[in-house]
Structures are given as structure tokens and as C-alpha cells.
Scaffold this motif. Structure first.
Motif, PDB file in Angstrom:
ATOM      1  N   ALA A 184       0.838  -1.202   0.000  1.00 45.02           N
ATOM      2  CA  ALA A 184       0.000   0.000   0.000  1.00 45.02           C
ATOM      3  C   ALA A 184       0.871   1.250   0.000  1.00 45.02           C
ATOM      4  O   ALA A 184       0.577   2.236  -0.696  1.00 45.02           O
ATOM      5  CB  ALA A 184      -0.927  -0.007   1.217  1.00 45.02           C
ATOM      6  N   ALA A 185       1.968   1.213   0.779  1.00 44.71           N
ATOM      7  CA  ALA A 185       2.902   2.339   0.775  1.00 44.71           C
ATOM      8  C   ALA A 185       3.578   2.478  -0.579  1.00 44.71           C
ATOM      9  O   ALA A 185       3.834   3.597  -1.058  1.00 44.71           O
ATOM     10  CB  ALA A 185       3.945   2.152   1.874  1.00 44.71           C
ATOM     11  N   LEU A 186       3.854   1.349  -1.225  1.00 48.22           N
ATOM     12  CA  LEU A 186       4.454   1.389  -2.561  1.00 48.22           C
ATOM     13  C   LEU A 186       3.505   2.037  -3.566  1.00 48.22           C
ATOM     14  O   LEU A 186       3.926   2.866  -4.388  1.00 48.22           O
ATOM     15  CB  LEU A 186       4.805  -0.034  -2.994  1.00 48.22           C
ATOM     16  N   ARG A 187       2.232   1.693  -3.501  1.00 50.46           N
ATOM     17  CA  ARG A 187       1.266   2.322  -4.402  1.00 50.46           C
ATOM     18  C   ARG A 187       1.192   3.822  -4.159  1.00 50.46           C
ATOM     19  O   ARG A 187       1.086   4.619  -5.099  1.00 50.46           O
ATOM     20  CB  ARG A 187      -0.119   1.685  -4.230  1.00 50.46           C
ATOM     21  N   ARG A 188       1.227   4.223  -2.888  1.00 53.73           N
ATOM     22  CA  ARG A 188       1.178   5.654  -2.580  1.00 53.73           C
ATOM     23  C   ARG A 188       2.402   6.371  -3.147  1.00 53.73           C
ATOM     24  O   ARG A 188       2.289   7.496  -3.653  1.00 53.73           O
ATOM     25  CB  ARG A 188       1.092   5.868  -1.073  1.00 53.73           C
ATOM     26  N   SER A 189       3.555   5.731  -3.084  1.00 53.24           N
ATOM     27  CA  SER A 189       4.757   6.378  -3.623  1.00 53.24           C
ATOM     28  C   SER A 189       4.681   6.490  -5.143  1.00 53.24           C
ATOM     29  O   SER A 189       5.117   7.488  -5.718  1.00 53.24           O
ATOM     30  CB  SER A 189       6.002   5.583  -3.211  1.00 53.24           C
ATOM     31  N   LEU A 190       4.108   5.480  -5.796  1.00 55.07           N
ATOM     32  CA  LEU A 190       3.943   5.555  -7.250  1.00 55.07           C
ATOM     33  C   LEU A 190       2.936   6.632  -7.649  1.00 55.07           C
ATOM     34  O   LEU A 190       3.072   7.275  -8.700  1.00 55.07           O
ATOM     35  CB  LEU A 190       3.490   4.201  -7.798  1.00 55.07           C
ATOM     36  N   ALA A 191       1.925   6.825  -6.807  1.00 54.04           N
ATOM     37  CA  ALA A 191       0.870   7.797  -7.122  1.00 54.04           C
ATOM     38  C   ALA A 191       1.232   9.214  -6.701  1.00 54.04           C
ATOM     39  O   ALA A 191       0.486  10.155  -7.015  1.00 54.04           O
ATOM     40  CB  ALA A 191      -0.426   7.386  -6.438  1.00 54.04           C
ATOM     41  N   ASP A 192       2.360   9.391  -6.014  1.00 59.78           N
ATOM     42  CA  ASP A 192       2.749  10.720  -5.558  1.00 59.78           C
ATOM     43  C   ASP A 192       2.938  11.651  -6.748  1.00 59.78           C
ATOM     44  O   ASP A 192       3.702  11.355  -7.679  1.00 59.78           O
ATOM     45  CB  ASP A 192       4.045  10.625  -4.753  1.00 59.78           C
ATOM     46  N   GLY A 193       2.234  12.772  -6.743  1.00 59.23           N
ATOM     47  CA  GLY A 193       2.320  13.734  -7.829  1.00 59.23           C
ATOM     48  C   GLY A 193       1.356  13.483  -8.964  1.00 59.23           C
ATOM     49  O   GLY A 193       1.249  14.314  -9.878  1.00 59.23           O
ATOM     50  N   VAL A 194       0.637  12.356  -8.936  1.00 56.89           N
ATOM     51  CA  VAL A 194      -0.358  12.043  -9.968  1.00 56.89           C
ATOM     52  C   VAL A 194      -1.684  12.692  -9.582  1.00 56.89           C
ATOM     53  O   VAL A 194      -2.092  12.614  -8.423  1.00 56.89           O
ATOM     54  CB  VAL A 194      -0.528  10.521 -10.115  1.00 56.89           C
ATOM     55  N   PRO A 195      -2.368  13.364 -10.510  1.00 54.06           N
ATOM     56  CA  PRO A 195      -3.654  13.985 -10.166  1.00 54.06           C
ATOM     57  C   PRO A 195      -4.632  12.986  -9.572  1.00 54.06           C
ATOM     58  O   PRO A 195      -4.620  11.797  -9.908  1.00 54.06           O
ATOM     59  CB  PRO A 195      -4.160  14.515 -11.521  1.00 54.06           C
ATOM     60  N   ARG A 208      -8.069   5.599  -9.835  1.00 52.03           N
ATOM     61  CA  ARG A 208      -7.192   6.016 -10.927  1.00 52.03           C
ATOM     62  C   ARG A 208      -6.213   4.908 -11.289  1.00 52.03           C
ATOM     63  O   ARG A 208      -5.835   4.094 -10.450  1.00 52.03           O
ATOM     64  CB  ARG A 208      -6.414   7.278 -10.531  1.00 52.03           C
ATOM     65  N   LEU A 209      -5.836   4.890 -12.548  1.00 53.26           N
ATOM     66  CA  LEU A 209      -4.747   4.058 -13.027  1.00 53.26           C
ATOM     67  C   LEU A 209      -3.476   4.884 -12.976  1.00 53.26           C
ATOM     68  O   LEU A 209      -3.419   5.990 -13.510  1.00 53.26           O
ATOM     69  CB  LEU A 209      -5.014   3.597 -14.464  1.00 53.26           C
ATOM     70  N   VAL A 210      -2.460   4.350 -12.319  1.00 50.39           N
ATOM     71  CA  VAL A 210      -1.174   5.035 -12.213  1.00 50.39           C
ATOM     72  C   VAL A 210      -0.161   4.269 -13.059  1.00 50.39           C
ATOM     73  O   VAL A 210       0.007   3.056 -12.892  1.00 50.39           O
ATOM     74  CB  VAL A 210      -0.691   5.096 -10.749  1.00 50.39           C
ATOM     75  N   VAL A 211       0.492   4.964 -13.990  1.00 45.55           N
ATOM     76  CA  VAL A 211       1.531   4.376 -14.834  1.00 45.55           C
ATOM     77  C   VAL A 211       2.758   5.279 -14.756  1.00 45.55           C
ATOM     78  O   VAL A 211       2.685   6.461 -15.077  1.00 45.55           O
ATOM     79  CB  VAL A 211       1.066   4.242 -16.302  1.00 45.55           C
ATOM     80  N   ARG A 212       3.892   4.739 -14.315  1.00 39.60           N
ATOM     81  CA  ARG A 212       5.112   5.536 -14.143  1.00 39.60           C
ATOM     82  C   ARG A 212       6.264   4.922 -14.936  1.00 39.60           C
ATOM     83  O   ARG A 212       6.568   3.737 -14.806  1.00 39.60           O
ATOM     84  CB  ARG A 212       5.497   5.617 -12.659  1.00 39.60           C
ATOM     85  N   PHE A 213       6.893   5.746 -15.751  1.00 39.91           N
ATOM     86  CA  PHE A 213       8.073   5.350 -16.511  1.00 39.91           C
ATOM     87  C   PHE A 213       9.342   6.023 -15.991  1.00 39.91           C
ATOM     88  O   PHE A 213      10.442   5.628 -16.385  1.00 39.91           O
ATOM     89  CB  PHE A 213       7.902   5.717 -17.997  1.00 39.91           C
ATOM     90  N   CYS A 239      -0.283   0.512 -11.315  1.00 41.54           N
ATOM     91  CA  CYS A 239      -1.103   0.114 -10.170  1.00 41.54           C
ATOM     92  C   CYS A 239      -2.441   0.831 -10.243  1.00 41.54           C
ATOM     93  O   CYS A 239      -2.595   1.814 -10.982  1.00 41.54           O
ATOM     94  CB  CYS A 239      -0.402   0.425  -8.840  1.00 41.54           C
ATOM     95  N   LEU A 240      -3.404   0.325  -9.488  1.00 47.00           N
ATOM     96  CA  LEU A 240      -4.671   1.018  -9.278  1.00 47.00           C
ATOM     97  C   LEU A 240      -4.645   1.602  -7.877  1.00 47.00           C
ATOM     98  O   LEU A 240      -4.134   0.981  -6.938  1.00 47.00           O
ATOM     99  CB  LEU A 240      -5.856   0.076  -9.444  1.00 47.00           C
ATOM    100  N   ASP A 241      -5.245   2.774  -7.717  1.00 46.02           N
ATOM    101  CA  ASP A 241      -5.126   3.494  -6.452  1.00 46.02           C
ATOM    102  C   ASP A 241      -6.339   4.399  -6.279  1.00 46.02           C
ATOM    103  O   ASP A 241      -6.989   4.781  -7.255  1.00 46.02           O
ATOM    104  CB  ASP A 241      -3.828   4.326  -6.462  1.00 46.02           C
ATOM    105  N   GLY A 256      -7.823  10.763  -8.783  1.00 44.41           N
ATOM    106  CA  GLY A 256      -8.697  10.070  -9.716  1.00 44.41           C
ATOM    107  C   GLY A 256     -10.144  10.509  -9.599  1.00 44.41           C
ATOM    108  O   GLY A 256     -10.573  11.060  -8.574  1.00 44.41           O
ATOM    109  N   THR A 257     -10.903  10.257 -10.652  1.00 41.23           N
ATOM    110  CA  THR A 257     -12.339  10.567 -10.666  1.00 41.23           C
ATOM    111  C   THR A 257     -13.163   9.381 -11.158  1.00 41.23           C
ATOM    112  O   THR A 257     -14.373   9.501 -11.321  1.00 41.23           O
ATOM    113  CB  THR A 257     -12.624  11.774 -11.571  1.00 41.23           C
ATOM    114  N   GLY A 258     -12.512   8.218 -11.383  1.00 32.80           N
ATOM    115  CA  GLY A 258     -13.201   7.084 -11.963  1.00 32.80           C
ATOM    116  C   GLY A 258     -13.833   6.162 -10.933  1.00 32.80           C
ATOM    117  O   GLY A 258     -13.546   6.242  -9.742  1.00 32.80           O
ATOM    118  N   ASP A 259     -14.710   5.288 -11.411  1.00 30.58           N
ATOM    119  CA  ASP A 259     -15.264   4.241 -10.562  1.00 30.58           C
ATOM    120  C   ASP A 259     -14.495   2.959 -10.814  1.00 30.58           C
ATOM    121  O   ASP A 259     -13.567   2.904 -11.630  1.00 30.58           O
ATOM    122  CB  ASP A 259     -16.763   4.062 -10.805  1.00 30.58           C
TER     123      ASP A 259
END
Length: 469
Positions: free
Chosen positions: A19-30, A154-159, A145-147, A32-35
Motif C-alpha cells: 500500500a505504501a508502494l502504491r502511494r509512492s507511485l501515485a505521488d504527484g499524480v492527479p 485512478r490508473l497510475v503508470v510511471r516510466f 497500479c490502481l489506487d 482520480g475521478t473514476g469508478d
């Protein structure tokens, strides 16, 4: 379950949790608004884009890490890449022989395994069940990841190398604490792959292909959950349900990809009739199984929420022309039953009033009911579906006639519960036929959410009552 080194895998340092890993990947990502429905489609499309468009290389080497189940499903990739999967320990107890779904990698103790494979690692209580995937090869380096909470998914994709480096560092620290041998193998493999690098062309290829796949996925690929999340992760039943949700999504992922590819082939005009017929049969079977596993997911989601927390009011339902809906589904059901050499007989009384229900979800639910009722019928039988008034309700009744040979269904009557064994909170299994279906209680609860009331009696078929508007 306790690791050989004496640590308890269910107790994970929250700073090293997935869960902490997902949060770090999502850091700075707008935000989400999806279901749940929309982000799962994005997840499937992202997996297909990654495997079909970015990772198709000869002699591919690399590593991948996933949770709570393997996200990669292309056999060629699984044979070439070395993986680690954090999976719930309850997997082995959920279904008979379910452990074969997650084989443990058998590669050498050190270095890059020549035959690929993956090692299973224990999923902790604080890890969560949202899907997660990291893939590192010399040319493709990405994390997905999904978060996010319900209605803000939201779908988070980091390169970007900095984010990926931070994620791999967290994973390394976690493995050092729980499985030092796995940490050493992972570090060795990463060193052989060289330094992380950013490839802008890769990003430019990924997002347009993802958009194309999303546009090609039919709306019926998934079902929007009536509720999301919840449950106490400390309870065994909740753990089973969370795992079941993950399993259903991972099963539908390759099916959705196969169906998308088949439908693109069916657009060709130079195809021999027999080939087109076979592809249409495969398309129908994929659609049936996608919807079937969608219902299992929906039942698991609903089971995790106490009834008192999911109020059902008239505003949740709408006027539904059940007569017209059955007429629209008749041809689909005929094809569905014909694949098992069964017939359909539909009887609808005239001038029936509308009912209160949800027509979009009801369509899939009725298809699941047909599947549940017919799966144990002998070849040559006829499924009779009758809709008629019953006071202030409409009565939908499913019954069957024996095959001309007078054969009996394997394992007993399709409406008999004596031959079925409960498997977890929402599933039942018929040992005689190998059929895995929603339990009676789960099916009844789903119909209650759609305004109906299901009754099932041995020898009398299935009956669903819907309130008239």
C-alpha cells in the motif's frame, strides 16, 4: 503461516507495505475521478498494451513483481522473465487445486533463471488487494497500479527512473526484512540489466495504444460494482472475498484481450465461413465467461458489505420493460444454450406492465441465471422461460424438459442443492460435473439488489418475482 526465519508474513511494516508502494507511485499524480468499472478497464488495456506492444522482443531478459496475483499472462513473457508475486496465503484453501494457479518459480538459486517462472511471496494484512505490477527490462521499465478510494479511482503508470528507483528500493528493503535470499536474487538480476533510463518514445507509444484498446473494449466486458471495498482484512472470510475479487479480474483479463482480437479479425471480409463460425463461437464463449466471472466479482463485493450499510431504495431502480428485455436476449440465450446442445422455449404473456429493476445489470444477471440453471442439464433438454403476472408482481419461471432419451442431469436435478458443496462465502461446486457457480444465497442477494426475489426448489425450477411499477 510463519516464514522459516520466524517472521510472520501477515505482519508487515506499514512503511514497507505494498500500500505504501502504491502511494509512492501515485505521488504527484492527479487525483482520480473514476469508478471501479472504468479503472479496471484501463488496467486491462494497460496490461494488453504492455505485453503486446512494448515487450514483444526476442531473447527478452528482465524481472517483474506483482500483487495480489500475476498480472502478466503472455506465456512467452512468463518463460523469459523472472517474477515475484505477493499472493494471499488463503489461495490454497479457496478452491480445490487452486495452488496450481500460482506455481512457484523453480529457477537457480542465483542469477537469471533460464526458464523464467516466478516465486510466490506472502501478502501482508496492510498490503491491500489493488493490483500492482513492476516490469524492468533493458528497454522497458514501467510500474502500474490502481489506487484511490471509491468514486475517485485512478490508473497510475510511471516510466520515470527516479520513481521506479524509489519503488525498487522499498521492495528491496521489504525483501531484506522478510526474505533475504529473494532480495539478493532480485538485486543480482537488476544489476545485470543495467541502470534505469527514461525512453520518451516508449511513453509516446504507450498512451495512444492504450487509448485504442480502451475504445475497442465493449461496455459489457465488466460490471460496475454496486459497492466497493470494505470488510475487515483480519477476518478469514473477508480475505477470501478479496482474493476472489482479484481472481475474477485476472481471469477476465486474458478473456477480454482474446475477445478484442477476435472481433478485430471478424471485421475482415476475406475469411472462410467455417473460420468465421468458429471465431464467433469463441467470441460468444469469451463473453459468457466474462459476464459469469463478473457476477462472481459482484457477489463478492456485495457480500463484503453488511446489508445495513448498503441501503436499497426506489431511487436505485428504474422502470424496466422485462418483456422487451427477454425478447432482446432470446437470440443470445439460444446461441449460449446451443453450445451445450440445449434448446430454449420462451413464453411471455401479453400486455405485461413494467417492473422496478436496473435493466443494465439485470441483463447480465438473467444471463447468469440461465447459465446456473442449464449447466447441469443433459444434452437435448429444453430450457423453458415463462413470464406472467402474479398479483402485484411479475413471475419469471425457469423449468426444463428431459432430453428425448430420458437422461437425467449428471449430479442430480439442476435445481437440487444436495449435490453442490459450498466453497467459500459466495460459490458452490458440483463435484459430479466440475461446475463452479454462485451459491444460492449469493444469487438471491444479487437479485434482491435488482428488486427481485429468487426462490429455488428442487424439482420445481427457479422463480424470480419482480415488483410491478
Amino acid at each position: 503461516m510463519v516464514n522459516p526465519n520466524g517472521s510472520n508474513p501477515s505482519k508487515v511494516n506499514t512503511e514497507l507495505s505494498l500500500a505504501a508502494l502504491r502511494r509512492s507511485l501515485a505521488d504527484g499524480v492527479p487525483a482520480g475521478t473514476g469508478d471501479e468499472d472504468s479503472v479496471r478497464r484501463q488496467w486491462w488495456a494497460a496490461l494488453a498494451t504492455l505485453q503486446d506492444d512494448l515487450l514483444q522482443q526476442e531473447g527478452l531478459q528482465g524481472v517483474w513483481l506483482a500483487a495480489p496475483l500475476p498480472a502478466l499472462y503472455e506465456p512467452g513473457l512468463l518463460q523469459q522473465l523472472q517474477g515475484w508475486v505477493w499472493a494471499p496465503s488463503e489461495l490454497e484453501d479457496l478452491l480445490p487445486a487452486a495452488s496450481s494457479l500460482l506455481p512457484i518459480g523453480r529457477g537457480p538459486a542465483t542469477g537469471m533463471p533460464s526458464g523464467g517462472g516466478f516465486q510466490r511471496l506472502p501478502l501482508g494484512d496492510d498490503d491491500g488487494t489493488d493490483p500492482l505490477l513492476l516490469v524492468i527490462t533493458p528497454k522497458v521499465q514501467v510500474a502500474l497500479c490502481l489506487d484511490g478510494p471509491a468514486k475517485a479511482r485512478r490508473l497510475v503508470v510511471r516510466f520515470d527512473p527516479q520513481v521506479l528507483s524509489s519503488a525498487l528500493g522499498l521492495i528491496n528493503r521489504r525483501l531484506q526484512a522478510s526474505d533475504p535470499a529473494a532480495a539478493e536474487i532480485l538485486r543480482s538480476n537488476l544489476q545485470k540489466l543495467g541502470s534505469l533510463q527514461s525512453d520518451e518514445q516508449l511513453v509516446l507509444r504507450f498512451w495512444p495504444r492504450l487509448a485504442e484498446r480502451l475504445a475497442a473494449i465493449a461496455p459489457s466486458v465488466t460490471l460496475q460494482p454496486l459497492v466497493h471495498g470494505g470488510g475487515d482484512p483480519g477476518k478469514a472470510a473477508s480475505s477470501e472475498l478479496a482474493l476472489l475479487e482479484a481472481l475474477t479480474h485476472e481471469v477476465r483479463t486474458p478473456l477480454a484481450t482474446i475477445r478484442t482480437l477476435i472481433r478485430s479479425l471478424l471485421k475482415r471480409g476475406d475469411m472462410p465461413p467455417i473460420v468465421r463460425q468458429r471465431l464467433e463461437q469463441i467470441d460468444g464463449e469469451c463473453s459468457e465467461q466474462i459476464d459469469r466471472f463478473g457476477l462472481i466479482f459482484l457477489a463478492a463485493e456485495l457480500q463484503r458489505q453488511p446489508s445495513s450499510e448498503v441501503p436499497l431504495g426506489p431511487d436505485a431502480l428504474a422502470r424496466t420493460d422485462l418483456s422487451a428485455l427477454l425478447g432482446q436476449l432470446e437470440e443470445i440465450w439460444q446461441k449460449q444454450l446451443a453450445r451445450r446442445d440445449l434448446q430454449l422455449e420462451l413464453e411471455i404473456a401479453v400486455d405485461l406492465p413494467p417492473v422496478l429493476s436496473d435493466p443494465t445489470r439485470l441483463e447480465t444477471m438473467l444471463g447468469g441465471l440461465i447459465d446456473r440453471f442449464s449447466r447441469s442439464l443433459p444434452s437435448g433438454s429444453t430450457v423453458k422461460v415463462a413470464l406472467q403476472p402474479a398479483g402485484a408482481k411479475l413471475k419469471l419461471h425457469l423449468s426444463s424438459t428431459d432430453s428425448p432419451s430420458g437422461g437425467k442431469p449428471p449430479g442430480g436435478s439442476p435445481t437440487s442443492g444436495t449435490s453442490r458443496e459450498l466453497v467459500g462465502p459466495v460459490l458452490s461446486w458440483n463435484p459430479a460435473t466440475g461446475s463452479l457457480q454462485l451459491s444460492r444465497q449469493a444469487t438471491q442477494r444479487l437479485f434482491e439488489r435488482l428488486g427481485g426475489r429468487l426462490t429455488e426448489r428442487s424439482g420445481n425450477g427457479l422463480t424470480v418475482f419482480f415488483p410491478i411499477c
